[in-house]
Enzyme design. Sequence first.
Site, short mmCIF file in Angstrom:
data_model
loop_
_atom_site.label_atom_id
_atom_site.label_comp_id
_atom_site.label_asym_id
_atom_site.label_seq_id
_atom_site.Cartn_x
_atom_site.Cartn_y
_atom_site.Cartn_z
N ARG A 83 -10.51 -11.27 1.59
CA ARG A 83 -11.38 -12.30 1.02
C ARG A 83 -10.73 -13.69 1.10
NH1 ARG A 83 -11.48 -8.97 -4.42
NH2 ARG A 83 -11.16 -7.35 -2.85
N LYS B 185 0.85 -1.20 0.00
CA LYS B 185 0.00 0.00 0.00
C LYS B 185 0.88 1.25 0.00
CE LYS B 185 -3.99 -1.74 2.59
NZ LYS B 185 -4.98 -1.56 1.50
N1 BES Z 1 -8.19 -3.63 4.27
C1 BES Z 1 -8.30 -3.21 2.94
C2 BES Z 1 -9.55 -2.38 2.68
C3 BES Z 1 -9.62 -1.06 3.39
C4 BES Z 1 -9.14 0.08 2.78
C5 BES Z 1 -10.21 -0.96 4.63
C6 BES Z 1 -9.24 1.28 3.42
C7 BES Z 1 -10.30 0.24 5.26
C8 BES Z 1 -9.83 1.37 4.65
C9 BES Z 1 -8.34 -4.41 2.00
O1 BES Z 1 -7.60 -5.49 2.42
C10 BES Z 1 -7.79 -3.97 0.70
O2 BES Z 1 -6.65 -3.63 0.64
N2 BES Z 1 -8.61 -4.00 -0.35
C11 BES Z 1 -8.20 -3.61 -1.65
C12 BES Z 1 -8.66 -4.63 -2.63
C13 BES Z 1 -8.10 -4.44 -4.01
C14 BES Z 1 -6.63 -4.76 -4.03
C15 BES Z 1 -8.85 -5.33 -4.97
C16 BES Z 1 -8.81 -2.26 -1.95
O3 BES Z 1 -9.99 -2.07 -1.68
O4 BES Z 1 -8.08 -1.38 -2.41
MN MN Z 2 -5.57 -5.35 1.84
#
Ligand code: BES
Ligand code: MN
Length: 483
Positions: free
Chosen positions: A338, A264
């Site tokens: 997921r 990230k």
């Molecule tokens: N934990 C994150 C989602 C999230 C983002 C929660 C911001 C709270 C605040 C999750 O694991 C994630 O990173 N999701 C990705 C999925 C993508 C790579 C398909 C996302 O939503 O960017």
């Molecule tokens: Mn994630």
Amino acid sequence: MNIYIKNIKELNCACDALILPFTEGDFGLYNNIGSTTSGLVKKLFSKEFHGKQNEVLLVPSPEDIKPERILLIGLGKKDEISTEKVRQAGGKAAVYLRDMGMKKIALSSRVLSSLKMSPADFMEGSLLGLYTFKRYVEEKNNKTIDSFVIPSKVSKVLKDDIHWIKTIASSVCFTRDLINTPSNDMTPSHLANAALSLERNNLLVKVLEKKDAEKLGMGAYLSVAKGSKEPPKFILLEYKGAKRAPLALIGKSITFDSGGISLKPAEGMEKMKYDMAGGAVVLGIFKAVSELKLPVNLVGVLPAAENLIGGFAAKPGDVVRAINGKSVEIINTDAEGRLVIADAIGYAKRFKPQAIIDIATLTGACSIALGNEAIAMMGNNRELINKIKKSADKTYERVWEMPLFDEYKEYLKSDIADIKNTGGKNGSLVTSAYFLYEFAGEVPWVHLDIAGTAWIEKEKPYMPKGASGIGIRLMLNLLKELK
Ligand code: BES
Ligand code: MN
Ligand code: ZN
């Protein structure tokens, strides 16, 4: 903080402040409260105070009454009154009085009763609003409210309602503490210990270790934990309060989500300590249910792991096998939620549950779609979805249903495995749910994405900044109706 119901007149209640709730422009019910008080309040009501929603005014009281001060609090328009407005007023008033250094508070229930509203709803807002996260700061100012008195006839209904909101508020605060705790002090092992601390005669807790998960074939879950030195903990809870098939509650429990190799960006990454909010909420639900001894059966599953980078971390392109035998191609290691929930669903099915509900901070797209105002809900069972909608309206832990169109299946087609873990940028909220749907299959299932609501950026009347604990009140209300 203690709450007492006392059969005395509000003006005879010795306290630092007596709260008088008002609807907008409506003074009527305070005409006969006592002449000096009534006179004072009437005067203020023309200019200084109007009764607008969450408006507050603190004034010294007349000499001849016991409360030292009076706090006027607005409930907004009479014909627009709702339990949510009462809850918000409760949060606003309590926080205001605490910050003013008040210790002993009383709450007049005459206006609330006339509106057919319960002082318990007001108190729920107060208890939730007064929460602070104190783990890392020296107690400098000792600003805490010690007690609340509700001058009222003691009735069983009111006593039960107060017991209910006190138990739930304490669970919400327990959960908020877990979520607010940073990942160095909230590893999968710490989370497992928090679960074990809830064990009592009607609540069993079991923690599966990495080797157990390996034996069970939870390749999807384990792939997420690989990059961290912190051992994964697959946490199980069982509450037995009835005979029928259990409801399974799954909470996403990533104690820190760096994204893994699909790292990230640095900005905002510190917040990824709240990626275990779903798991903490499930623990809060179990805590409340076992304290309230609700006549329901529950199974809780918290697949806890840390999603880090390292020499052993899962890589984009890797293929892993989930507990149900399905092969999953990992396109993006940041779509880890997921993966862990897929194995949790597979495991939960062994309990032959009547339904599965998963609660997860699953996608950034959730907040893009709904902001911080609603949980995104998707599921395969109309009846359960409708029940959750009802509970959401009651608790104001609002949900908004999103579709699970058949066409989304295409988005998740892998060239080399049964499924891939991302469906691309478009529709990322719904395809994440569709991925889970592929594991839930025919079992009645609902997915709640709390990514937008689990963390509060700007404080609300009964939600201080930080972890909200959303989901507990929603689920408890649902379970109350199920019994
Ligand atoms: N934990 C994150 C989602 C999230 C983002 C929660 C911001 C709270 C605040 C999750 O694991 C994630 O990173 N999701 C990705 C999925 C993508 C790579 C398909 C996302 O939503 O960017
Ligand atoms: Mn994630
Ligand atoms: Zn995550």
